[in-house]
Scaffold this motif. Structure first.
Motif, PDB file in Angstrom:
ATOM      1  N   ARG A  51       0.828  -1.216   0.000  1.00 14.58           N
ATOM      2  CA  ARG A  51       0.000   0.000   0.000  1.00 14.58           C
ATOM      3  C   ARG A  51       0.862   1.266   0.000  1.00 14.58           C
ATOM      4  NH1 ARG A  51      -5.373  -0.016   0.910  1.00 14.58           N
ATOM      5  NH2 ARG A  51      -6.379  -2.009   1.330  1.00 14.58           N
ATOM      6  N   ARG A  71      -6.372   3.041  -7.989  1.00 13.75           N
ATOM      7  CA  ARG A  71      -6.344   2.828  -6.550  1.00 13.75           C
ATOM      8  C   ARG A  71      -5.794   1.439  -6.250  1.00 13.75           C
ATOM      9  NH1 ARG A  71      -9.637   6.803  -4.241  1.00 13.75           N
ATOM     10  NH2 ARG A  71     -10.918   7.907  -5.775  1.00 13.75           N
ATOM     11  N   PHE A  72      -5.290   1.290  -5.020  1.00 16.19           N
ATOM     12  CA  PHE A  72      -4.676   0.022  -4.643  1.00 16.19           C
ATOM     13  C   PHE A  72      -5.661  -1.125  -4.796  1.00 16.19           C
ATOM     14  CE2 PHE A  72      -3.681  -3.217  -1.447  1.00 16.19           C
ATOM     15  CZ  PHE A  72      -2.380  -3.517  -1.802  1.00 16.19           C
ATOM     16  N   GLU A  73      -6.925  -0.877  -4.452  1.00 13.85           N
ATOM     17  CA  GLU A  73      -7.928  -1.944  -4.507  1.00 13.85           C
ATOM     18  C   GLU A  73      -8.177  -2.435  -5.934  1.00 13.85           C
ATOM     19  OE1 GLU A  73      -8.104   0.197  -0.832  1.00 13.85           O
ATOM     20  OE2 GLU A  73      -8.232   0.898  -2.908  1.00 13.85           O
ATOM     21  N   ARG A 124       0.555  -5.074  -7.392  1.00 12.59           N
ATOM     22  CA  ARG A 124       0.666  -5.000  -5.932  1.00 12.59           C
ATOM     23  C   ARG A 124       1.939  -5.649  -5.426  1.00 12.59           C
ATOM     24  NH1 ARG A 124      -5.278  -6.555  -3.398  1.00 12.59           N
ATOM     25  NH2 ARG A 124      -6.515  -4.986  -4.504  1.00 12.59           N
TER      26      ARG A 124
END
Length: 448
Positions: free
Chosen positions: A33, A198-200, A207
């Motif tokens: 993150r 976004r990270f999601e 990631r």
């Protein structure tokens, strides 16, 4: 005397830490993150487990000097992989980015030098006159420039400079990530940015940073037959040769006058450029792959970060805690001014992608700028990175002059000359930007 195996052990420890850092980056979500590079995680482990922490790592007595050698290697190999763009390409493709890079780079050095002097005169009179330079050296130059400037200031009599420059370089990486994410959210709120990855919504590859086997590509091409010599050995031989020639050339040139100290990274970069030009002229470049040279700079940078952070001396930091915090906060505020006030006026419409990328390299490294750019523009439609590559090469000459001369001038009582020359250069570049690009109608809709 350092034995061969002690040197090899240092790199073995650093390699083990890098692998551990990569494993943690791939498996610990909080590191993903934060977009922390594996080298930064490894460097923090080196600091915690090294002589400034619990002292469990069997480093050699001079392990910190490895960062200096790797810095010379980094710039030497960078010369081998660098082409100077033509004036036409620079002006038409990347002119405004070049102008902003020059203004931002030199003004950050000038501001940091002035801020350091201000803190010395008004708050902490025991600070050395070059104190502010540890900010710009670490923030914009990263650990490589931090080593160069720190050692230059040490040679001028300030023994603590290297630790402080390495510390600002480490803090700068965190600032580039956290500040960059804050800028992205601000851009969404203000309408400068429609969306970002976004990270999601990121893929597992993005990631974890691990590329599946079916998506992997080659790091380079086999340019020679292994019956004669291995391709990697030939490239490695040239990279090591340029590094060694850079070091000995600097030592030789520095003997001509007691006041003359030629930095080895400058001679290594110049020799790298000269060797590249010779290879192109003789068609030898057909048998050398730029991708392998680029991997050489990347590898040198990763190991440099591990050794650099591991060499930080915490006891020295405690002695400079308050002025260091003050100069870092001032530097962050100035960089925000550059990306939120200066950048939109120079870039015009669609300025935000370049500004966010610029925040990354102004506070951390170009690698951090690329990481932010991949979040905001994952398909690289804006071609910011291509333009930066074109703009960087002529701008690097200015960087080298500043890194080589300004620390000496500041510590030798010629701060007014150094600071005045830098601000004059900023004014000249601003004038060039206005004459060539500004008066032809950059959109004012981009102004914040």
């Amino acid at each position: 005397m350092l034995s061969n195996w002690e040197l090899f052990t240092d790199f073995g420890i650093a390699g083990g830490l890098l692998l551990t850092g990569k494993w943690l980056r791939a498996n610990v979500v909080i590191f993903q993150r934060l977009y922390l590079p594996a080298a930064l995680i490894a460097g923090i482990l080196a600091l915690v487990l090294g002589p400034s922490g619990v002292d469990l790592l069997p480093w050699s007595a001079s392990f910190a000097a490895n960062a200096s050698v790797l810095t010379v290697a980094l710039f030497g190999v960078l010369g081998l992989a660098t082409d100077f763009p033509s004036r036409h390409v620079l002006m038409r493709r990347a002119g405004t980015l070049w102008a902003f890079n020059q203004i931002a780079t030199v003004s950050q050095w000038a501001f940091a030098a002035m801020a350091g002097l201000g803190l010395m005169f008004w708050v902490w009179p025991d600070l050395p006159p070059g104190f502010g330079l540890v900010l710009s050296a670490g923030f914009m130059g990263g650990h490589g420039t931090g080593v160069v400037v720190g050692e230059s200031l040490q040679a001028q009599g300030w023994a603590d400079a290297l630790t402080l420059a390495l510390t600002t370089a480490t803090v700068g990486i965190f600032a580039s990530i956290l500040g960059g994410m804050a800028l992205l959210h601000l851009g969404l709120k203000k309408g400068w940015l429609k969306d970002f990855s976004r990270f999601e919504t990121m893929s597992t590859v993005q990631r974890r940073g691990l590329v599946p086997r079916e998506q992997q590509d080659s790091v380079g091409r086999n340019s020679v037959s292994t019956i004669s010599v291995d391709t990697l050995a030939m490239h490695g031989a040239l990279m090591v040769l340029v590094t060694v020639l850079g070091h000995h050339s600097a030592v030789f040139l520095s003997k001509f006058h007691g006041m003359l100290q030629v930095p080895a990274f400058v001679t290594a970069f110049a020799i790298g450029l000269a060797v590249r030009a010779l290879l192109k002229r003789t068609k030898g470049s057909d048998y050398f792959d730029d991708r392998l040279f680029q991997h050489g700079t990347g590898a040198a940078t990763d190991f440099l970060i591990v050794f650099g952070i591991g060499a930080i001396k915490v006891t020295i930091l405690l002695n400079y805690a308050l002025p260091l915090v003050a100069i870092i906060l001032l530097g962050l505020a100035f960089n925000l001014f550059l990306v939120l006030v200066v950048a939109p006026r120079i870039f015009g419409d669609n300025w935000f992608e370049k500004a966010v990328f610029s925040w990354g390299w102004l506070t951390g490294t170009v690698g951090m700028g690329i990481a932010l750019l991949r979040i905001i523009d994952p398909k690289m439609r804006a071609r910011v990175l291509d333009d930066y590559a074109i703009a960087y090469v002529p701008g690097s000459i200015t960087d080298m002059l500043i890194i080589s001369l300004v620390p000496v001038l500041m510590m030798q009582g010629m701060a007014d000359l150094a600071i005045g020359a830098m601000w004059a250069y900023v004014a000249v570049i601003a004038g060039i930007w206005y004459v060539v690009w500004g008066r032809h109608g950059l959109s004012h809709k981009a102004i914040v």
